[in-house]
Write a protein that holds these residues in place. Structure first.
Motif, PDB file in Angstrom:
ATOM      1  N   MET A   3       6.134  12.540  -9.826  1.00  0.00           N
ATOM      2  CA  MET A   3       7.214  13.451 -10.165  1.00  0.00           C
ATOM      3  C   MET A   3       8.461  13.002 -10.748  1.00  0.00           C
ATOM      4  SD  MET A   3       5.566  16.389  -9.472  1.00  0.00           S
ATOM      5  CE  MET A   3       6.727  17.498  -9.281  1.00  0.00           C
ATOM      6  N   GLY A   4       8.841  11.829 -10.202  1.00  0.00           N
ATOM      7  CA  GLY A   4       9.890  11.140 -10.953  1.00  0.00           C
ATOM      8  C   GLY A   4       9.764  10.748 -12.415  1.00  0.00           C
ATOM      9  N   ARG A   5       8.565  10.438 -12.816  1.00  0.00           N
ATOM     10  CA  ARG A   5       8.215  10.041 -14.301  1.00  0.00           C
ATOM     11  C   ARG A   5       8.490  11.439 -15.185  1.00  0.00           C
ATOM     12  NH1 ARG A   5       2.974   6.168 -13.427  1.00  0.00           N
ATOM     13  NH2 ARG A   5       4.133   4.344 -12.420  1.00  0.00           N
ATOM     14  N   GLU A  51       0.852  -1.185  -0.014  1.00  0.00           N
ATOM     15  CA  GLU A  51       0.099  -0.048   0.027  1.00  0.00           C
ATOM     16  C   GLU A  51       0.938   1.091   0.106  1.00  0.00           C
ATOM     17  OE1 GLU A  51      -3.196  -0.277   2.736  1.00  0.00           O
ATOM     18  OE2 GLU A  51      -2.698  -2.257   3.300  1.00  0.00           O
ATOM     19  N   MET A  52       0.953   1.795  -1.118  1.00  0.00           N
ATOM     20  CA  MET A  52       1.891   3.092  -0.942  1.00  0.00           C
ATOM     21  C   MET A  52       1.118   4.350  -0.682  1.00  0.00           C
ATOM     22  SD  MET A  52       3.596   4.468  -4.532  1.00  0.00           S
ATOM     23  CE  MET A  52       4.432   2.977  -4.863  1.00  0.00           C
ATOM     24  N   THR A  53       2.113   4.910   0.129  1.00  0.00           N
ATOM     25  CA  THR A  53       1.557   6.172   0.586  1.00  0.00           C
ATOM     26  C   THR A  53       1.311   7.361  -0.406  1.00  0.00           C
ATOM     27  OG1 THR A  53       3.631   7.224   1.193  1.00  0.00           O
ATOM     28  CG2 THR A  53       2.793   5.732   2.891  1.00  0.00           C
ATOM     29  N   PRO A  54       0.238   8.168  -0.069  1.00  0.00           N
ATOM     30  CA  PRO A  54      -0.006   9.217  -0.881  1.00  0.00           C
ATOM     31  C   PRO A  54       1.298  10.117  -1.280  1.00  0.00           C
ATOM     32  CG  PRO A  54      -1.632   9.224   0.622  1.00  0.00           C
ATOM     33  CD  PRO A  54      -0.649   8.204   1.090  1.00  0.00           C
ATOM     34  N   LYS A  55       2.118  10.360  -0.480  1.00  0.00           N
ATOM     35  CA  LYS A  55       3.175  11.240  -0.730  1.00  0.00           C
ATOM     36  C   LYS A  55       4.254  10.333  -1.738  1.00  0.00           C
ATOM     37  CE  LYS A  55       7.173  13.500   1.431  1.00  0.00           C
ATOM     38  NZ  LYS A  55       8.019  13.868   2.721  1.00  0.00           N
ATOM     39  N   ALA A  56       4.413   9.038  -1.374  1.00  0.00           N
ATOM     40  CA  ALA A  56       5.194   8.083  -2.294  1.00  0.00           C
ATOM     41  C   ALA A  56       4.612   8.102  -3.611  1.00  0.00           C
ATOM     42  CB  ALA A  56       5.284   6.672  -1.710  1.00  0.00           C
ATOM     43  N   ARG A  57       3.189   8.067  -3.719  1.00  0.00           N
ATOM     44  CA  ARG A  57       2.813   8.275  -4.960  1.00  0.00           C
ATOM     45  C   ARG A  57       3.162   9.327  -5.845  1.00  0.00           C
ATOM     46  NH1 ARG A  57      -2.179   6.540  -2.618  1.00  0.00           N
ATOM     47  NH2 ARG A  57      -2.479   4.309  -2.571  1.00  0.00           N
ATOM     48  N   VAL A  58       3.038  10.628  -5.081  1.00  0.00           N
ATOM     49  CA  VAL A  58       3.208  11.979  -5.680  1.00  0.00           C
ATOM     50  C   VAL A  58       4.704  11.750  -6.344  1.00  0.00           C
ATOM     51  CG1 VAL A  58       3.562  14.315  -5.296  1.00  0.00           C
ATOM     52  CG2 VAL A  58       1.614  13.122  -4.479  1.00  0.00           C
ATOM     53  N   LEU A  59       5.554  11.591  -5.432  1.00  0.00           N
ATOM     54  CA  LEU A  59       6.928  11.468  -5.847  1.00  0.00           C
ATOM     55  C   LEU A  59       7.258  10.645  -6.777  1.00  0.00           C
ATOM     56  CD1 LEU A  59       8.842  11.374  -2.262  1.00  0.00           C
ATOM     57  CD2 LEU A  59       8.393  13.360  -3.719  1.00  0.00           C
ATOM     58  N   GLU A  60       6.623   9.399  -6.985  1.00  0.00           N
ATOM     59  CA  GLU A  60       6.519   8.360  -8.084  1.00  0.00           C
ATOM     60  C   GLU A  60       6.326   9.275  -9.506  1.00  0.00           C
ATOM     61  OE1 GLU A  60       5.918   3.780  -9.248  1.00  0.00           O
ATOM     62  OE2 GLU A  60       4.093   5.128  -8.269  1.00  0.00           O
ATOM     63  N   TYR A  67       9.917  14.464 -13.926  1.00  0.00           N
ATOM     64  CA  TYR A  67      11.122  15.347 -13.997  1.00  0.00           C
ATOM     65  C   TYR A  67      12.213  14.181 -13.337  1.00  0.00           C
ATOM     66  CZ  TYR A  67       7.894  18.948 -14.089  1.00  0.00           C
ATOM     67  OH  TYR A  67       6.720  19.943 -14.562  1.00  0.00           O
ATOM     68  N   PRO A  68      12.655  13.195 -14.127  1.00  0.00           N
ATOM     69  CA  PRO A  68      13.673  12.067 -13.562  1.00  0.00           C
ATOM     70  C   PRO A  68      14.946  12.656 -13.060  1.00  0.00           C
ATOM     71  CG  PRO A  68      13.279  12.169 -15.949  1.00  0.00           C
ATOM     72  CD  PRO A  68      12.213  12.887 -15.550  1.00  0.00           C
ATOM     73  N   ALA A  69      15.310  13.944 -13.638  1.00  0.00           N
ATOM     74  CA  ALA A  69      16.681  14.344 -13.335  1.00  0.00           C
ATOM     75  C   ALA A  69      16.615  14.831 -11.555  1.00  0.00           C
ATOM     76  CB  ALA A  69      17.062  15.312 -14.065  1.00  0.00           C
ATOM     77  N   LYS A  70      15.373  15.342 -11.504  1.00  0.00           N
ATOM     78  CA  LYS A  70      15.117  16.033  -9.999  1.00  0.00           C
ATOM     79  C   LYS A  70      14.611  14.969  -9.061  1.00  0.00           C
ATOM     80  CE  LYS A  70      13.862  20.106  -7.640  1.00  0.00           C
ATOM     81  NZ  LYS A  70      13.308  21.585  -7.747  1.00  0.00           N
ATOM     82  N   PHE A  71      13.521  14.056  -9.450  1.00  0.00           N
ATOM     83  CA  PHE A  71      13.010  13.470  -8.449  1.00  0.00           C
ATOM     84  C   PHE A  71      13.121  12.036  -8.812  1.00  0.00           C
ATOM     85  CE2 PHE A  71      10.559  17.527  -8.757  1.00  0.00           C
ATOM     86  CZ  PHE A  71      10.375  17.976  -7.442  1.00  0.00           C
ATOM     87  N   GLY A  72      13.660  11.588  -9.820  1.00  0.00           N
ATOM     88  CA  GLY A  72      13.751  10.262 -10.095  1.00  0.00           C
ATOM     89  C   GLY A  72      14.423   9.366  -9.070  1.00  0.00           C
ATOM     90  N   CYS A  73      13.567   8.414  -8.427  1.00  0.00           N
ATOM     91  CA  CYS A  73      14.378   7.500  -7.475  1.00  0.00           C
ATOM     92  C   CYS A  73      13.239   6.217  -7.472  1.00  0.00           C
ATOM     93  CB  CYS A  73      14.498   7.806  -6.101  1.00  0.00           C
ATOM     94  SG  CYS A  73      12.581   8.343  -5.424  1.00  0.00           S
TER      95      CYS A  73
END
Length: 233
Positions: A141-143, A130-139, A145-151
């Protein structure tokens, strides 16, 4: 940490695994003792119970060491949140306004004899699927802006339920959310992990606490206070 996992050797097991359990630094909410970590044998049995039949037996002790290390780090983060906010939002802002680097000094300056009791861990829940809402947002954003948020997405998620004692002697249950991330290994090959620990937004108070901590650090930097402190030191 669970104590109800079997300590018996599994019939498929080929090597001996220790059954000794290591005490943690995390106080229990139901007794005066601290939580205990699972033994390597318990960890191996738990992995088998979850369907991980390919777990290397000779790696289990290292897995337990990493598990314990991460949980100690998670608890240290929770204690930091509680030191900031267990005495109320007013005190919390006073601590947060010095930013992430100066909050401990400010908290020590504001400490007084009526300091509240340390937090305790009541219970915990693993929610890896169960991914948290914050983790979903970061995922997302990573798609974008991969250079800044990619993980990589977090490999695990826990919810920890903590007992907070307030200045008036009352106790409150606070749910904390922990996302566990892995990072590229060190040049020596050692694994690297980082944790995102924060109170769950179960009500307006938790939302304000999170905004205060983030906003206090941003304000401390943007207002020039950090630069002035460095210049005067």
């Amino acid at each position: 940490m669970p104590s109800n996992i079997s300590q018996s050797r599994d019939t498929r097991q080929t090597i001996h695994l220790p059954t000794e359990r290591e005490p943690s630094s995390i106080p229990r909410g139901d007794t005066d003792a601290n939580w205990e970590y699972p033994s390597p044998q318990q960890m191996y049995n738990a992995m088998l119970r979850k369907g991980y039949d390919d777990t290397p037996e000779d790696a289990v002790e290292s897995m337990v060491a990493v598990h314990n290390f991460l949980n100690e780090g998670a608890w240290a983060e929770i204690v930091g949140w509680e030191r900031r906010f267990s005495r109320g939002l007013g005190y919390g802002w006073q601590a947060c306004r010095r930013g992430e680097e100066g909050w401990e000094e400010e908290a020590d300056r504001l400490a007084h004899p009526r300091d509240v009791a340390a937090p305790k861990l009541l219970r915990f829940q693993g929610r890896p699927n169960e991914m948290t809402p914050k983790a979903r947002v970061l995922e997302f954003m990573g798609r974008m802006y991969p250079a800044k948020f990619g993980c990589e997405p977090p490999f695990d998620r826990h919810d920890w339920y903590v007992q907070r004692r307030t200045v008036d002697g009352q106790t409150k249950e606070i749910r904390y959310v922990i996302d566990y991330y892995s990072a590229p290994p060190e040049p020596t090959g050692e694994p690297v992990f980082f944790l995102d620990v924060r109170p769950a937004v179960d009500g307006p108070t938790a939302a304000v606490e999170r905004m205060m901590r983030w906003g206090g650090d941003v304000w401390h930097r943007a207002s020039g206070a950090k630069a002035r402190e460095m210049a005067s030191s």
